[in-house]
Design a protein around this motif. Structure first.
Motif, PDB file in Angstrom:
ATOM      1  N   PHE A 177     -30.569  52.546  14.935  1.00  0.00           N
ATOM      2  CA  PHE A 177     -30.301  51.200  15.426  1.00  0.00           C
ATOM      3  C   PHE A 177     -29.046  51.111  16.295  1.00  0.00           C
ATOM      4  CE2 PHE A 177     -32.722  50.526  11.408  1.00  0.00           C
ATOM      5  CZ  PHE A 177     -33.914  50.184  12.029  1.00  0.00           C
ATOM      6  N   ASP A 178     -28.077  51.996  16.071  1.00  0.00           N
ATOM      7  CA  ASP A 178     -26.906  52.010  16.957  1.00  0.00           C
ATOM      8  C   ASP A 178     -27.326  52.388  18.372  1.00  0.00           C
ATOM      9  OD1 ASP A 178     -25.217  51.290  14.902  1.00  0.00           O
ATOM     10  OD2 ASP A 178     -24.533  53.344  14.508  1.00  0.00           O
ATOM     11  N   GLU A 179     -28.222  53.366  18.473  1.00  0.00           N
ATOM     12  CA  GLU A 179     -28.712  53.790  19.780  1.00  0.00           C
ATOM     13  C   GLU A 179     -29.578  52.713  20.428  1.00  0.00           C
ATOM     14  OE1 GLU A 179     -28.532  55.654  17.104  1.00  0.00           O
ATOM     15  OE2 GLU A 179     -27.494  57.501  17.669  1.00  0.00           O
ATOM     16  N   VAL A 180     -30.363  51.998  19.611  1.00  0.00           N
ATOM     17  CA  VAL A 180     -31.150  50.881  20.127  1.00  0.00           C
ATOM     18  C   VAL A 180     -30.208  49.819  20.697  1.00  0.00           C
ATOM     19  CG1 VAL A 180     -32.714  48.980  19.528  1.00  0.00           C
ATOM     20  CG2 VAL A 180     -33.129  51.277  18.610  1.00  0.00           C
ATOM     21  N   SER A 181     -29.129  49.541  19.994  1.00  0.00           N
ATOM     22  CA  SER A 181     -28.148  48.562  20.481  1.00  0.00           C
ATOM     23  C   SER A 181     -27.494  49.025  21.778  1.00  0.00           C
ATOM     24  CB  SER A 181     -27.068  48.319  19.427  1.00  0.00           C
ATOM     25  OG  SER A 181     -27.628  47.669  18.313  1.00  0.00           O
ATOM     26  N   GLU A 182     -27.201  50.313  21.865  1.00  0.00           N
ATOM     27  CA  GLU A 182     -26.617  50.846  23.101  1.00  0.00           C
ATOM     28  C   GLU A 182     -27.608  50.743  24.258  1.00  0.00           C
ATOM     29  OE1 GLU A 182     -24.767  54.731  22.714  1.00  0.00           O
ATOM     30  OE2 GLU A 182     -24.249  54.264  20.636  1.00  0.00           O
ATOM     31  N   ALA A 183     -28.881  51.031  23.971  1.00  0.00           N
ATOM     32  CA  ALA A 183     -29.913  50.912  25.007  1.00  0.00           C
ATOM     33  C   ALA A 183     -30.057  49.464  25.444  1.00  0.00           C
ATOM     34  CB  ALA A 183     -31.246  51.451  24.485  1.00  0.00           C
ATOM     35  N   LEU A 242     -36.524  55.308  19.075  1.00  0.00           N
ATOM     36  CA  LEU A 242     -35.211  55.169  18.436  1.00  0.00           C
ATOM     37  C   LEU A 242     -35.288  54.169  17.290  1.00  0.00           C
ATOM     38  CD1 LEU A 242     -32.964  55.008  21.632  1.00  0.00           C
ATOM     39  CD2 LEU A 242     -33.133  56.922  20.027  1.00  0.00           C
ATOM     40  N   TYR A 243     -35.965  53.062  17.528  1.00  0.00           N
ATOM     41  CA  TYR A 243     -36.105  52.029  16.501  1.00  0.00           C
ATOM     42  C   TYR A 243     -36.867  52.564  15.284  1.00  0.00           C
ATOM     43  CZ  TYR A 243     -37.076  47.532  14.333  1.00  0.00           C
ATOM     44  OH  TYR A 243     -37.146  46.490  13.445  1.00  0.00           O
ATOM     45  N   LEU A 244     -37.983  53.234  15.536  1.00  0.00           N
ATOM     46  CA  LEU A 244     -38.807  53.754  14.438  1.00  0.00           C
ATOM     47  C   LEU A 244     -38.090  54.843  13.639  1.00  0.00           C
ATOM     48  CD1 LEU A 244     -42.266  53.850  16.223  1.00  0.00           C
ATOM     49  CD2 LEU A 244     -41.492  52.222  14.483  1.00  0.00           C
ATOM     50  N   MET A 245     -37.126  55.503  14.279  1.00  0.00           N
ATOM     51  CA  MET A 245     -36.344  56.537  13.600  1.00  0.00           C
ATOM     52  C   MET A 245     -35.089  55.967  12.935  1.00  0.00           C
ATOM     53  SD  MET A 245     -36.707  59.574  16.426  1.00  0.00           S
ATOM     54  CE  MET A 245     -35.678  60.716  15.520  1.00  0.00           C
ATOM     55  N   ASP A 246     -35.001  54.622  12.878  1.00  0.00           N
ATOM     56  CA  ASP A 246     -33.852  53.934  12.283  1.00  0.00           C
ATOM     57  C   ASP A 246     -32.534  54.261  12.984  1.00  0.00           C
ATOM     58  OD1 ASP A 246     -35.428  52.614  10.391  1.00  0.00           O
ATOM     59  OD2 ASP A 246     -35.154  54.190   8.884  1.00  0.00           O
ATOM     60  N   SER A 292     -42.809  47.260  24.057  1.00  0.00           N
ATOM     61  CA  SER A 292     -42.824  47.775  22.682  1.00  0.00           C
ATOM     62  C   SER A 292     -41.467  47.564  22.014  1.00  0.00           C
ATOM     63  CB  SER A 292     -43.247  49.241  22.648  1.00  0.00           C
ATOM     64  OG  SER A 292     -42.324  50.060  23.319  1.00  0.00           O
ATOM     65  N   ALA A 293     -40.380  47.686  22.791  1.00  0.00           N
ATOM     66  CA  ALA A 293     -39.052  47.407  22.233  1.00  0.00           C
ATOM     67  C   ALA A 293     -38.960  45.939  21.819  1.00  0.00           C
ATOM     68  CB  ALA A 293     -37.968  47.755  23.251  1.00  0.00           C
ATOM     69  N   TYR A 294     -39.507  45.062  22.635  1.00  0.00           N
ATOM     70  CA  TYR A 294     -39.509  43.640  22.283  1.00  0.00           C
ATOM     71  C   TYR A 294     -40.365  43.395  21.036  1.00  0.00           C
ATOM     72  CZ  TYR A 294     -40.346  38.689  22.156  1.00  0.00           C
ATOM     73  OH  TYR A 294     -40.445  37.388  21.722  1.00  0.00           O
ATOM     74  N   ALA A 295     -41.532  44.006  20.969  1.00  0.00           N
ATOM     75  CA  ALA A 295     -42.423  43.803  19.821  1.00  0.00           C
ATOM     76  C   ALA A 295     -41.741  44.212  18.512  1.00  0.00           C
ATOM     77  CB  ALA A 295     -43.718  44.591  20.011  1.00  0.00           C
ATOM     78  N   LEU A 296     -40.943  45.261  18.570  1.00  0.00           N
ATOM     79  CA  LEU A 296     -40.270  45.738  17.364  1.00  0.00           C
ATOM     80  C   LEU A 296     -39.017  44.936  17.021  1.00  0.00           C
ATOM     81  CD1 LEU A 296     -40.604  49.553  18.043  1.00  0.00           C
ATOM     82  CD2 LEU A 296     -41.719  48.283  16.193  1.00  0.00           C
ATOM     83  N   THR A 297     -38.291  44.499  18.031  1.00  0.00           N
ATOM     84  CA  THR A 297     -36.985  43.877  17.785  1.00  0.00           C
ATOM     85  C   THR A 297     -36.958  42.366  17.955  1.00  0.00           C
ATOM     86  OG1 THR A 297     -36.255  44.068  20.090  1.00  0.00           O
ATOM     87  CG2 THR A 297     -35.843  45.972  18.628  1.00  0.00           C
ATOM     88  N   GLN A 298     -37.916  41.832  18.721  1.00  0.00           N
ATOM     89  CA  GLN A 298     -37.924  40.416  19.100  1.00  0.00           C
ATOM     90  C   GLN A 298     -36.671  40.035  19.892  1.00  0.00           C
ATOM     91  OE1 GLN A 298     -40.750  38.223  18.422  1.00  0.00           O
ATOM     92  NE2 GLN A 298     -41.413  40.349  18.325  1.00  0.00           N
TER      93      GLN A 298
END
Length: 151
Positions: free
Chosen positions: A39-45, A33-37, A76-82
């Motif tokens: 970000f709203d879905e990343v926030s929901e997750a 989700l993050y790599l596909m930009d 991996s989510a942490y590595a991308l978003t911190q």
């Protein structure tokens, strides 16, 4: 229709039975989700993950599958978003999974109950690929939380 479920069934627009009850499909796809930009879905997750109980479910899981998909997904989510939410959940799950390693031979059991931490190896067989490939997640988690016992 399958938000927070372990198994997505896209052909009939539903979800399958719970496998481990940790939101497997969701966690496994946050990095995508993050790599596909998306970000709203990343926030929901992230919000879904942050509202999960601290106590892990009383369920026996396969160490390999849970490590590569849940622990790996969180790392991996942490590595991308911190975002510490992902790291904190990874620490909780990784610590439970680390109990699968035998202190005598350092090999993991194939299965572990996330709540009771009881270990089992129903087939009495450990795959070399399963034993070795999970090292990446445990070593990265050890590095991030500075806990050498996970090495």
């Amino acid at each position: 229709y399958a938000w927070g479920k372990d198994e997505l069934l896209p052909l009939n627009g539903s979800y399958g039975k719970e496998w481990i009850g940790l939101g497997l499909s969701l966690i496994d796809s946050v990095d995508t989700l993050y790599l596909m930009d998306l970000f709203d879905e990343v926030s929901e997750a992230r919000a879904w993950i942050s509202h999960q109980p601290t106590e892990l479910p009383d369920v026996t899981v396969n160490v390999f599958e849970t490590t590569i998909r849940v622990l790996g997904g969180l790392l991996s989510a942490y590595a991308l978003t911190q975002d510490e939410t992902f790291l904190n959940r990874a620490k909780t799950i990784g610590t439970a999974l680390s109990n699968s390693f035998d202190s005598n031979n350092f090999l993991p059991s194939s299965d572990i109950n996330l709540s009771t931490l009881s270990k089992s190896n129903p087939s009495n067989i450990l795959s070399l690929s399963e034993i070795t490939s999970i090292q990446l997640e445990f070593k990265y988690l050890a590095y991030l939380i500075q806990n050498n016992t996970l090495y």
